[in-house]
Design an enzyme around this catalytic site. Structure first.
Site: not given
Lengths: 79, 224
Positions: B86, B200, B202
């Site tokens: 990002c 994302h 994660e």
């Protein structure tokens, strides 16, 4: 000396903000607008008094930071 | 396996990233942007998401001059693996470590939602645990995720297998949320050691969060 830097998206790179403003103007019946481009203006107050030197300095600032030359053009005006 | 995670003023995904990699068995270290070197035992350097320097001027534009970025450039040049997520992707393009640039989303909205991605090329460490054309579900959260590169740059990306991920629907049909050129969500450099993506992974590590598809992506980096 003051440097006025105008940064805008390059011709050919879609300007979504310009498009949105254009649509808004249309909806307000300002129908005579062919295109809108939105940019940003950065005004720098410089200590430099030599115009040539000032122009070179500001150009370097534009290349390094003020514009992303992958997508943006810049124009510098010294006043 | 050691993962170092960069932290600028305004970074806000460093602890999610740390949690994700530690769940996968890695040791981690958060590296403040004023550091002038990367920890010498680093196997993967992550430029985490957030809003570095408030994204003033342009996303990632000011972060590229942080002291640590010189070390990041050298680390990448020496073949070190770098992942930008990002805002990290934006920083890496601004720093010239990845080609192209991220523009304001086409419809000018901040977009925060789960989105599907198709694997375009898995001949790289990032995606080698996935197959080409696999579809994964990974959240996006960005205002400036509209990837732009000119036509010759785009051709070069495809010629070198640098286009990694595209935005799609759950069936793998193109579904472009932000206006990105060719619906591109993630790329890598020619040498395939620097990776950047707007979504994302994660945040997709546990089913309770809606998807654990991020695991296979991040695991790719943790092989010896």
């Amino acid at each position: 000396m003051t440097a006025i830097v105008n940064v805008s998206l390059k011709a050919g790179v879609l300007d979504s903000q310009g498009k949105a403003v254009h649509h808004a103007l249309d909806s307000l019946h300002f129908n005579g607008v062919a295109d809108v481009r939105v940019g940003k203006q950065i005004i720098l107050k410089l200590n430099e008094t030599d115009k040539t030197k000032a122009m070179a300095d500001v150009k370097q600032m534009c290349e390094d930071l003020l514009a992303n030359t992958v997508i943006e053009d810049y124009e510098i005006e010294l006043v | 396996m050691k993962v170092s995670i960069l932290q600028f003023p305004g970074t806000n995904c460093e602890y999610d990233t740390q949690h994700a990699f530690e769940e996968l068995g890695a040791t981690t270290e958060i590296v403040w942007h004023k550091a002038e070197s990367i920890p010498s035992d680093t196997n993967l350097l992550v430029v985490a998401g957030g809003f570095s320097y408030g994204d003033y001027l342009r996303s990632g534009a000011i972060a590229k001059f942080s002291p640590v970025m010189k070390a990041v450039g050298e680390y990448a040049k020496n073949g070190g693996k770098v992942l930008g997520i990002c805002n990290g992707f934006q920083v890496l393009t601004e720093a010239g470590l990845l080609p192209g640039a991220l523009k304001r989303n086409e419809h000018l909205h901040f977009i925060s939602k789960h989105h599907h991605l198709k694997i375009v090329n898995n001949e790289n460490i990032f995606l080698e645990n996935l197959n080409n054309n696999d579809v994964v579900n990974i959240p996006i959260a960005h205002h400036d995720g509209n990837y732009y590169i000119d036509q010759s740059g785009l051709k070069s990306l495809y010629d070198n297998n640098q286009v990694l991920l595209k935005y799609t629907d759950e069936k793998g049909e193109v579904k472009n949320p932000n206006g990105s050129v060719d619906s591109i969500a993630g790329i890598c450099n020619k040498e395939k050691n620097v990776f950047g993506l707007m979504p994302h992974p994660e945040r997709a590590m546990e089913l309770i969060l809606g998807s654990d598809d991020g695991i296979k992506m991040l695991q790719g980096f943790l092989k010896a």
